[in-house]
Design a protein around this motif. Structure first.
Motif, PDB file in Angstrom:
ATOM      1  N   LEU A 160      -2.490  15.843  -8.442  1.00  8.47           N
ATOM      2  CA  LEU A 160      -3.444  15.156  -7.569  1.00  8.47           C
ATOM      3  C   LEU A 160      -2.711  14.280  -6.576  1.00  8.47           C
ATOM      4  N   LYS A 161      -3.413  13.907  -5.534  1.00  7.85           N
ATOM      5  CA  LYS A 161      -2.811  13.062  -4.503  1.00  7.85           C
ATOM      6  C   LYS A 161      -3.859  12.100  -3.973  1.00  7.85           C
ATOM      7  N   ILE A 162      -3.492  10.822  -3.893  1.00  7.42           N
ATOM      8  CA  ILE A 162      -4.427   9.875  -3.261  1.00  7.42           C
ATOM      9  C   ILE A 162      -3.733   9.174  -2.107  1.00  7.42           C
ATOM     10  N   ASP A 163      -4.554   8.814  -1.120  1.00  9.66           N
ATOM     11  CA  ASP A 163      -4.034   8.174   0.083  1.00  9.66           C
ATOM     12  C   ASP A 163      -3.783   6.695  -0.168  1.00  9.66           C
ATOM     13  N   SER A 164      -3.070   6.120   0.731  1.00  7.06           N
ATOM     14  CA  SER A 164      -2.784   4.698   0.687  1.00  7.06           C
ATOM     15  C   SER A 164      -4.100   3.908   0.698  1.00  7.06           C
ATOM     16  N   GLY A 165      -4.217   2.965  -0.250  1.00  4.90           N
ATOM     17  CA  GLY A 165      -5.404   2.120  -0.291  1.00  4.90           C
ATOM     18  C   GLY A 165      -6.569   2.702  -1.060  1.00  4.90           C
ATOM     19  N   GLU A 166      -6.416   3.929  -1.556  1.00  2.50           N
ATOM     20  CA  GLU A 166      -7.546   4.541  -2.275  1.00  2.50           C
ATOM     21  C   GLU A 166      -7.625   4.049  -3.720  1.00  2.50           C
ATOM     22  N   PHE A 167      -8.806   4.151  -4.261  1.00  5.45           N
ATOM     23  CA  PHE A 167      -9.098   3.739  -5.636  1.00  5.45           C
ATOM     24  C   PHE A 167      -9.399   5.018  -6.427  1.00  5.45           C
ATOM     25  N   LEU A 193      -8.021  -6.477  -0.779  1.00  5.31           N
ATOM     26  CA  LEU A 193      -6.564  -6.265  -0.848  1.00  5.31           C
ATOM     27  C   LEU A 193      -6.152  -4.870  -0.401  1.00  5.31           C
ATOM     28  N   ARG A 194      -7.048  -3.887  -0.661  1.00  4.17           N
ATOM     29  CA  ARG A 194      -6.769  -2.492  -0.284  1.00  4.17           C
ATOM     30  C   ARG A 194      -5.447  -1.976  -0.862  1.00  4.17           C
ATOM     31  N   ALA A 238      -1.361  -9.381 -12.899  1.00  2.00           N
ATOM     32  CA  ALA A 238      -1.016  -8.192 -12.104  1.00  2.00           C
ATOM     33  C   ALA A 238      -1.102  -8.508 -10.605  1.00  2.00           C
ATOM     34  N   LEU A 239      -2.130  -9.299 -10.228  1.00  2.00           N
ATOM     35  CA  LEU A 239      -2.341  -9.576  -8.801  1.00  2.00           C
ATOM     36  C   LEU A 239      -1.329 -10.568  -8.242  1.00  2.00           C
ATOM     37  N   ALA A 240      -0.672 -11.313  -9.150  1.00  2.00           N
ATOM     38  CA  ALA A 240       0.297 -12.315  -8.691  1.00  2.00           C
ATOM     39  C   ALA A 240       1.490 -11.639  -8.029  1.00  2.00           C
ATOM     40  N   ARG A 241       1.571 -10.336  -8.196  1.00  2.00           N
ATOM     41  CA  ARG A 241       2.589  -9.614  -7.444  1.00  2.00           C
ATOM     42  C   ARG A 241       1.874  -8.810  -6.381  1.00  2.00           C
ATOM     43  N   ARG A 242       2.589  -8.387  -5.381  1.00  2.00           N
ATOM     44  CA  ARG A 242       1.967  -7.484  -4.416  1.00  2.00           C
ATOM     45  C   ARG A 242       2.672  -6.151  -4.524  1.00  2.00           C
ATOM     46  N   PRO A 243       2.355  -5.428  -5.573  1.00  2.00           N
ATOM     47  CA  PRO A 243       3.052  -4.173  -5.824  1.00  2.00           C
ATOM     48  C   PRO A 243       2.510  -3.085  -4.906  1.00  2.00           C
ATOM     49  N   LYS A 244       3.152  -1.923  -4.975  1.00  2.00           N
ATOM     50  CA  LYS A 244       2.655  -0.785  -4.202  1.00  2.00           C
ATOM     51  C   LYS A 244       1.408  -0.217  -4.841  1.00  2.00           C
ATOM     52  N   LEU A 245       1.316  -0.398  -6.172  1.00  2.00           N
ATOM     53  CA  LEU A 245       0.283   0.307  -6.929  1.00  2.00           C
ATOM     54  C   LEU A 245      -0.205  -0.560  -8.085  1.00  2.00           C
ATOM     55  N   TYR A 246      -1.516  -0.601  -8.264  1.00  2.00           N
ATOM     56  CA  TYR A 246      -2.087  -1.216  -9.462  1.00  2.00           C
ATOM     57  C   TYR A 246      -2.535  -0.131 -10.428  1.00  2.00           C
ATOM     58  N   MET A 293       0.848  -1.197   0.000  1.00  2.00           N
ATOM     59  CA  MET A 293       0.000   0.000   0.000  1.00  2.00           C
ATOM     60  C   MET A 293       0.879   1.241   0.000  1.00  2.00           C
ATOM     61  N   ALA A 294       0.415   2.250  -0.708  1.00  2.00           N
ATOM     62  CA  ALA A 294       1.269   3.426  -0.874  1.00  2.00           C
ATOM     63  C   ALA A 294       0.425   4.628  -1.252  1.00  2.00           C
ATOM     64  N   THR A 295       0.947   5.817  -0.953  1.00  2.00           N
ATOM     65  CA  THR A 295       0.302   7.025  -1.454  1.00  2.00           C
ATOM     66  C   THR A 295       0.855   7.335  -2.836  1.00  2.00           C
ATOM     67  N   LEU A 296       0.068   8.021  -3.637  1.00  2.00           N
ATOM     68  CA  LEU A 296       0.515   8.437  -4.971  1.00  2.00           C
ATOM     69  C   LEU A 296       0.252   9.928  -5.110  1.00  2.00           C
ATOM     70  N   GLU A 297       1.280  10.634  -5.560  1.00  2.00           N
ATOM     71  CA  GLU A 297       1.111  12.072  -5.751  1.00  2.00           C
ATOM     72  C   GLU A 297       1.677  12.480  -7.105  1.00  2.00           C
ATOM     73  N   LEU A 298       0.908  13.254  -7.844  1.00  2.00           N
ATOM     74  CA  LEU A 298       1.381  13.822  -9.102  1.00  2.00           C
ATOM     75  C   LEU A 298       1.529  15.309  -8.891  1.00  2.00           C
ATOM     76  N   ARG A 299       2.767  15.818  -9.135  1.00  2.00           N
ATOM     77  CA  ARG A 299       3.024  17.245  -8.926  1.00  2.00           C
ATOM     78  C   ARG A 299       3.314  17.900 -10.262  1.00  2.00           C
ATOM     79  N   ASN A 300       2.407  18.723 -10.710  1.00  2.00           N
ATOM     80  CA  ASN A 300       2.645  19.504 -11.934  1.00  2.00           C
ATOM     81  C   ASN A 300       3.170  18.689 -13.088  1.00  2.00           C
ATOM     82  N   VAL A 301       2.576  17.530 -13.320  1.00  2.00           N
ATOM     83  CA  VAL A 301       3.088  16.628 -14.358  1.00  2.00           C
ATOM     84  C   VAL A 301       2.703  17.135 -15.747  1.00  2.00           C
ATOM     85  N   ASN A 302       3.711  17.298 -16.585  1.00  2.00           N
ATOM     86  CA  ASN A 302       3.487  17.672 -17.986  1.00  2.00           C
ATOM     87  C   ASN A 302       4.097  16.607 -18.881  1.00  2.00           C
ATOM     88  N   LYS A 303       3.432  16.384 -20.015  1.00  2.00           N
ATOM     89  CA  LYS A 303       3.975  15.441 -20.982  1.00  2.00           C
ATOM     90  C   LYS A 303       3.789  15.991 -22.383  1.00  2.00           C
TER      91      LYS A 303
END
Ligand code: ADP
Ligand code: MG
Length: 382
Positions: free
Chosen positions: A26-33, A185-186, A149-157, A1-11
């Motif tokens: 944007l920013k999401i908390d650990s376990g959020e969808f 799984l959260r 994808a689920l066969a691993r337990r990554p920080k992020l799906y 489980m992990a937080t994800l944050e995007l800061r001023n992302v440009n592509k």
């Protein structure tokens, strides 16, 4: 489980091209969808590929658990992704497809067997382990792709429109399973869809995108009940929100919207504030389910007599279309309401729930003193 944050992302894909992603924050908390939703070409897959590391960002930062991963190679990011095309290895059995990523990571054989068993139990594909992808239905292939994808337990799906190749019934089933899986799984998840029902039902948070920009980021309820602009308002909801362009009036300090069905007119009180709004072109937003039939006794809500143009029974609802200010307006009524085209109906809605948008910018307007805070002042037939 992990937080994800995007800061001023440009592509930007090429120097000659405009930015595909513009200052994504944007920013999401650990376990959020998190649901990313928006029309085709708005940059959803680009953003997913940037998070996964399959594309490099042009500016900004991507943080997992507050650590900047923008420069890391995909394999070091501890992220698992499911694409729209399942991309299973066609010559490998389901078992080997599930095990492949674990072998690459040099997991011991016994641990791989255990993991494959766990995932295939979770996705109910244990009986398919010996088959090749070509011997599976679309829904089964989709489960295997998910299982990989689920066969691993990554920080992020990351899921990029995983259900879009499935037929309608299977989509609904898989949607529930994904929700159930996430409840168990959260794991922090980013999920792309252009299906607004998926967006509303699965998301803890929703980011609505258009032309590489986030139009609004919030809970599904915020997006639905308080859309930031006309685009967000029109994107969420089925049948969609009704939009009625008009000029507001002010009388005795109160802002009023005048609705005319051709049969009758009614004034909708929108509050005491909103200085200057009476001089602007605005759009009134009313969702189909906000309408109801007026009860026999007056209840203080604005009431409007209108002629039914079209009736569409959907099963759970009856969609009744009337003309208001020469705009076709959809009202979602109970299925047992006995009306037919040509009948007159007395429609009501709560002025406090009416939304108001600026016609030029599309931004939602708020009226201090509360939209609809006033009482109905006048009601007249014609
Ligand atoms: P979505 O997934 O929302 O449909 P995409 O992220 O696939 O949108 O595409 C967003 C925009 O970026 C589109 O205009 C698309 O043509 C452009 N684009 C996507 N991938 C590339 C690429 N590899 N090179 C150049 N332009 C691309
Ligand atoms: Mg895409």
């Amino acid at each position: 489980m992990a937080t994800l944050e995007l800061r001023n992302v440009n592509k930007r894909y090429g120097d000659q091209q405009p930015d595909t992603l513009k200052d994504i924050e944007l920013k999401i908390d650990s376990g959020e969808f998190l649901i990313l939703v928006g029309p085709s070409g708005c940059g959803k897959s680009t953003l997913m590929n940037c998070i996964a590391g399959l594309e490099q960002i042009s500016a900004g930062a991507i943080l997992i658990d507050d650590a900047d991963i923008s420069g890391m190679s995909p394999k070091d990011r501890d992220i698992a992704m499911v694409f729209q095309s399942y991309a299973l290895y066609p010559t490998m059995s389901v078992r080997d497809n599930l095990a492949f990523g674990l072998k690459i990571r040099k997991m011991p054989a016994a641990a791989i067997d255990e993991e494959v068993a766990r995932v295939s139990r979770l996705l109910q594909i244990e009986h398919l382990l010996a088959r090749k992808p070509g011997q599976l239905s679309g829904g089964q292939q989709q489960r295997v792709a998910m299982g990989r994808a689920l066969a691993r337990r990554p920080k992020l799906y990351l899921f990029d429109e995983p259900l879009s190749n499935l037929d309608a019934k299977l989509r609904v089933e898989m949607r529930s399973e994904i929700k159930l899986m996430h409840q168990r799984l959260r794991t922090t998840t980013v999920y792309v869809t252009h299906d607004q029902i998926e967006a509303m039902t699965l998301g803890d948070k929703v980011a609505v995108m258009k032309d590489g920009l986030i139009q609004q980021f919030g809970t599904p309820q915020q997006i639905y009940n308080a859309p930031a602009n006309l685009f967000v308002a029109s994107f969420m909801g089925s049948p969609p929100m009704n939009f009625i362009p008009l000029r507001l009036q002010r009388r005795e300090g109160r802002l009023l919207a005048l609705l005319d069905s051709g049969q009758a007119r009614c004034e909708v009180p929108l509050g005491m504030g909103g200085a200057g709004l009476e001089d602007r072109d605005v759009v009134l937003g009313l969702r189909p389910e906000q309408f109801s039939l007026a009860p026999a006794a007056a209840n203080g809500l604005p009431c409007l007599r209108a002629e039914v143009q079209i009736c569409e029974p959907t099963g759970p609802d009856l969609l009744v279309f009337v003309m208001l200010n020469q705009v076709k307006v959809c009202c979602r009524l109970p299925p047992e309401v006995p009306v037919r085209p040509g009948d007159n109906v007395n429609l009501q809605f709560d002025p406090a729930r009416v939304l108001l948008f600026d016609a030029a910018s599309g931004e939602r307007l708020t009226v201090t003193g509360g939209l609809g805070a006033g009482k109905v002042t006048r009601l007249k037939g014609r």
